[in-house]
Design an enzyme around this catalytic site. Structure first.
Site, short mmCIF file in Angstrom:
data_model
loop_
_atom_site.label_atom_id
_atom_site.label_comp_id
_atom_site.label_asym_id
_atom_site.label_seq_id
_atom_site.Cartn_x
_atom_site.Cartn_y
_atom_site.Cartn_z
N MET A 1 78.89 76.34 30.11
CA MET A 1 79.40 76.51 28.75
C MET A 1 78.53 75.76 27.74
O MET A 1 78.32 76.22 26.62
CB MET A 1 80.86 76.02 28.68
CG MET A 1 81.56 76.38 27.40
SD MET A 1 81.57 78.17 27.10
CE MET A 1 83.24 78.59 27.61
N PHE B 1 93.27 38.57 38.79
CA PHE B 1 92.51 39.58 39.52
C PHE B 1 93.21 40.94 39.41
O PHE B 1 94.39 41.06 39.65
CB PHE B 1 92.37 39.18 41.00
CG PHE B 1 91.65 40.22 41.81
CD1 PHE B 1 90.34 40.56 41.52
CD2 PHE B 1 92.30 40.87 42.86
CE1 PHE B 1 89.68 41.54 42.26
CE2 PHE B 1 91.64 41.84 43.60
CZ PHE B 1 90.33 42.18 43.30
N GLN B 2 92.47 41.95 39.05
CA GLN B 2 92.97 43.32 38.88
C GLN B 2 94.12 43.41 37.88
O GLN B 2 95.02 44.23 38.02
CB GLN B 2 93.36 43.93 40.22
CG GLN B 2 92.11 44.11 41.10
CD GLN B 2 92.33 45.05 42.25
OE1 GLN B 2 93.42 45.16 42.79
NE2 GLN B 2 91.27 45.75 42.64
N GLU C 1 92.27 58.00 41.92
CA GLU C 1 93.54 58.06 41.19
C GLU C 1 93.59 59.20 40.17
O GLU C 1 94.65 59.73 39.87
CB GLU C 1 93.82 56.73 40.49
CG GLU C 1 94.22 55.60 41.44
CD GLU C 1 93.03 54.86 42.02
OE1 GLU C 1 91.88 55.28 41.79
OE2 GLU C 1 93.24 53.85 42.72
N LYS D 1 104.28 42.87 40.59
CA LYS D 1 104.49 42.63 42.03
C LYS D 1 105.80 41.89 42.30
O LYS D 1 106.51 42.22 43.26
CB LYS D 1 103.30 41.81 42.56
CG LYS D 1 103.28 41.67 44.06
CD LYS D 1 102.05 40.87 44.50
CE LYS D 1 102.16 40.53 45.98
NZ LYS D 1 101.10 41.13 46.76
C1 LIG Z 1 85.10 65.47 31.78
C2 LIG Z 1 84.36 66.36 30.87
N1 LIG Z 1 83.11 66.07 30.47
C3 LIG Z 1 82.44 66.90 29.65
C4 LIG Z 1 82.99 68.06 29.20
C5 LIG Z 1 82.22 68.98 28.26
N2 LIG Z 1 82.02 70.30 28.92
C6 LIG Z 1 82.76 71.38 28.64
S1 LIG Z 1 82.36 72.70 29.56
C7 LIG Z 1 81.13 71.86 30.34
C8 LIG Z 1 80.29 72.51 31.40
C9 LIG Z 1 81.03 72.74 32.66
O1 LIG Z 1 80.11 73.11 33.66
P1 LIG Z 1 80.57 73.80 34.99
O2 LIG Z 1 81.72 73.05 35.58
O3 LIG Z 1 79.40 74.00 35.86
O4 LIG Z 1 81.20 75.17 34.48
P2 LIG Z 1 80.46 76.49 33.92
O5 LIG Z 1 80.52 76.41 32.45
O6 LIG Z 1 79.09 76.47 34.46
O7 LIG Z 1 81.29 77.60 34.44
C10 LIG Z 1 81.04 70.56 29.85
C11 LIG Z 1 80.06 69.56 30.30
C12 LIG Z 1 84.32 68.33 29.62
N3 LIG Z 1 84.98 69.41 29.21
N4 LIG Z 1 84.98 67.50 30.46
#
Ligand SMILES: Cc1ncc(C[n+]2csc(CCOP(=O)(O)OP(=O)(O)O)c2C)c(N)n1
Ligand SMILES: [Mg+2]
Lengths: 172, 586
Positions: free
Chosen positions: B483, B115-116, B53, B165
């Site tokens: 990042m 339920f749900q 979803e 529903k």
């Molecule tokens: C759902 C979610 N969880 C955690 C974060 C924190 N976060 C920001 S950037 C990042 C790393 C992203 O890694 P990747 O998709 O491999 O991208 P890269 O930076 O390597 O290009 C994280 C964990 C986020 N933005 N969103």
């Protein structure tokens, strides 16, 4: 505009006219808690049964910039009709009701009755050892009354929170 | 039952059609079965079966962002509804018009822990612009039309309608959308003329003006972008666009100075810092743009155009606030400019551009390319170059790759760039691309992602295959939550706690297992050929590109720094101690 940088924290009474629909109060309260705004007092009741309108009166505090935000955020909620800051928009009347229970005998019991009389509080329940006083007025008056009752045997307090309305003939 | 009465499920389908909805993203469940039965019986409205979803939500966002229309998602009660929360908040933060329909247990069971059952309107109250629980069939048409109206008008946002529903199965009358007018909700569209006149005077008198535009321009529609271009021309001011605003002004125009903020262009940040007049158009002084508030553009007068009164004076106190729709306000500003025969201070503007060109000459996006290792900047540069003559829509996930895509793709038109700006939701990219592809079946839709984000919604490759959506996925594989790694390197003594993705799938084989083409590039000289092959392939393609794992995003204005405290590259040192509070990752 520069006065908005002023860091003075002040209390404002904000009157919000809303559609009395499911969840509207939760929306307003959620806005305050979610954005970290303060609620000093909050009252709500339907004021127009035909149009299903309720008035929410909130006493809140913050810097001028925060107060502006609170009003703008309230105005943004879909079921909100009007937001009026009674503290800055002309004179208004503010009233609160408190029920104050005092348990005392002898000299203290007499003294509590005497003070109630000065404050125009009414005894709405009495036993040999206690009174319940009903007092109506501005928040400060209620606070003063309660302070004086403390050493005399204050047991319990129930307060309604502030209801407020603009003076004069102007409506919303 | 009178002749015109129909089931709630039928009413919903009719309302969706009358609202011009042609595609719905969703996944069925027990309480929505009767609605799915109606979907089955007709052909006008297409339903796209997602595999989660959350993906339905981002797909609806991608559809909305790339068309300006309201995106629609349909999910079941309980877990179906709770899986939409991230998408709702994402749309709320980025002002994306969306209607989310959720099934609910029958009204008589609400509150019984059936339920749900989940208290969907309670849970989503702070996650939506507005939400409704429909308890009577009679209310259904009105609520649905109102939901679309609220979602798209004013500052757009997500609206959720919870549908028990028995309301879907009950009988009632349908009423069309013509009569919708909300009792209380009336966003202000036209700006105050006095303020507009004041703004024009200030802009004309400015010696060092800048126009700082954001996502509000895109929400206002393509016409707003045209008007912005006119105003830029009249005023001679440089124009900078936020992450959400990219494409609202052509990147190739000489007045464009790039993106401001944490990973923005040097010239954009310096011009923001040194300007004497800032005209903010549909942006919101977000902390990623402003940096340290106390040092933000200290010498400028500020004008702020926004449809949401609560955005004005929220983070930054401005001198003139104009509440209204961007296109309407810009149109009036241009009219006033022309009728008052406003003149700019040509000499001052010329000198201002000389200063800006000096900053430009610093070439803040330059990077050291390499013959052996693929640099991520190079990949995006090539993707941009090889798609120049194509109508390309780009979505991203969140992380370093997102910033590189924002920096090195050049957008000429609005609605072609979709990224999760406010919430920074990893997992947004692929489903958002599906939404854009459904809206633009003939165009190239590409997702720039990295392995951390991609695996958060990779199941949607199946949806792409099922509905023949030829989405091109470019995965910049650095083996890290990149990042996070960058911040650990810069601010946490190179301690890479839980940011290394030691195990991940062979993405080429993964693609093949879904029955789609998988490509891989390991050397710089393979980059062009994989991009071209992906573009030439009919169906979806997953391209795994091994990039330099240690590459960092520059320039960088560390969180909590000022616009003139910028790090240009790996050799720059942070000049001051970084405060824990400043180190906030997206
Ligand atoms: C759902 C979610 N969880 C955690 C974060 C924190 N976060 C920001 S950037 C990042 C790393 C992203 O890694 P990747 O998709 O491999 O991208 P890269 O930076 O390597 O290009 C994280 C964990 C986020 N933005 N969103
Ligand atoms: Mg990565």
């Amino acid at each position: 505009m520069n006065d908005m940088k002023n860091e003075d924290i002040r209390y404002h009474t904000v009157s919000v006219l809303v559609d009395n629909e499911a969840g509207v109060l939760a929306r307003v309260i959620g806005l305050f808690s979610g954005r970290g705004y303060n609620i000093a007092s909050l009252t709500v009741a339907e004021v127009d049964a035909k149009q299903r309108l309720s008035r929410i009166t909130v006493v809140t505090s913050g810097t001028p910039m925060v107060i502006e935000q609170i009003k703008a955020q309230l105005g943004r909620l879909v079921p909100v009709h009007t937001v009026i800051d009674l503290t800055i928009e002309g004179p208004s009347v503010e009233r609160e009701l408190a029920l104050v229970k005092v348990a005392a005998t002898g000299e203290k019991r007499v003294e509590s009755l005497r003070i109630a009389d000065i404050f125009r509080a009414r005894a709405v329940d009495s036993t040999n050892e206690s009174f319940v006083f009903e007092i109506v007025g501005a928040t400060e008056k209620l606070n003063a009354f309660i302070r004086l009752m403390e050493p005399l045997g204050l047991v319990d307090i129930a307060r309604t929170g502030v209801a407020a309305i603009a003076r004069g003939k102007a409506g919303m | 039952m009178s002749a015109k009465e129909m089931t709630g499920a039928k009413i919903i389908l009719q309302a969706l059609k009358d609202q011009g909805v042609d595609v719905v993203f969703g996944l069925p469940g027990g309480v929505t079965l009767s609605l799915y039965d109606e979907i089955y019986k007709q052909n006008e409205l297409q339903h796209i079966l997602v595999r989660h979803e959350q993906a339905a939500m981002h797909a609806a966002e991608g559809y909305a962002r790339s068309t300006g229309r309201v995106g629609v998602a349909l999910v079941t009660s309980g877990p179906g509804a709770t899986n939409t929360i991230t998408g709702l908040v994402d749309a709320l933060m980025d002002s994306i018009p969306m209607v989310c329909l959720t099934g609910q247990v029958p009204t008589q069971l609400i509150g019984n822990d059936a339920f749900q059952e989940a208290d969907t309107t309670g849970i989503t109250r702070q996650a939506t612009k507005h939400n409704y629980l429909v308890t009577k069939v009679e209310d259904l048409s009105r609520v649905l039309h109102e939901a679309f109206y609220v979602a798209r008008s004013g500052r757009p946002g997500p609206v959720l309608v919870d549908l028990p529903k028995d309301v879907l199965n009950g009988f009632g009358l349908y009423t069309g959308p013509s009569k919708v007018e909300h009792k209380t909700y009336r966003p202000q569209i036209k700006g105050d003329m006095k303020q507009i006149e004041k703004a024009v005077k200030m802009l004309a008198a400015a010696k060092r003006p800048i126009i700082y535009g954001g996502g509000g321009i895109i929400n206002s529609g393509p016409h707003a972008s045209q008007l912005l271009a006119q105003l830029v021309k009249l005023s001679g001011a440089p124009c900078t666009l936020t992450l959400m605003g990219l494409g609202a002004f052509p990147a190739s125009d000489k007045h464009y100075v790039g993106m401001p903020g944490m990973h923005g262009h040097y010239e954009a940040n310096m011009a923001m810092h040194d300007c004497d007049l800032m005209l903010c158009v549909g942006a919101r002084f977000d902390d990623r743009v402003t940096g340290r508030l106390s040092d933000f553009s200290p010498g400028s007068k500020k004008i702020h155009i926004d449809i949401d009164p609560s955005s004005i004076n929220k983070n930054i106190v401005v001198d003139v606030g104009i509440v209204g729709d961007v296109a309407h306000v810009l149109e009036d500003m241009i009219k006033v400019w022309k009728s008052s025969q406003a003149k700019t201070d040509e000499k001052a503007i010329k000198a201002w551009w000389k200063t800006i060109d000096g900053w430009r000459a610093r070439k803040s996006l330059d990077y050291k390319n390499d013959k052996k290792v693929i640099k991520p900047q190079y990949v995006i540069e090539r993707l941009n170059a090889l798609t120049k003559d194509k109508d390309i829509y780009v979505t991203t996930d969140v992380g370093q790759h997102q910033m590189w895509a924002a920096q090195y793709m050049a957008f000429e038109k609005p609605n072609h760039w979709m990224t999760s700006g406010g919430l920074g939701t990893m997992g947004y990219g692929l489903p958002a691309a599906m939404g854009a592809q459904m809206a633009h079946p003939k165009s190239v839709v590409a997702t720039v992602t990295s392995e951390g984000s991609f695996v958060m919604n990779l199941q949607e490759l199946a949806t792409c295959v099922q509905y023949k959506m030829p989405v091109k996925v470019f995965l910049l594989n650095n083996g890290f939550l990149g990042m996070v790694r960058q911040w650990q390197e810069m601010f946490h003594g190179e301690r890479y706690a839980e940011s290394r993705l030691d195990v991940h799938p062979d993405f080429v084989k993964l693609a093949q297992s879904f029955g789609i083409k998988g490509l891989r590039a390991k050397k710089p000289d393979q980059v062009d050929s994989v991009i071209l092959e992906a573009l030439e392939t009919d169906g979806p393609v997953l391209v795994d590109i091994a990039i330099d794992p240690m590459e960092k995003v520059f320039p960088m204005m560390p969180a909590g720094a000022a616009h003139n405290e910028i790090l240009f590259g790996p050799d720059d040192q942070i000049s001051r101690d970084v405060d824990e509070d400043d180190v906030v990752l997206a």
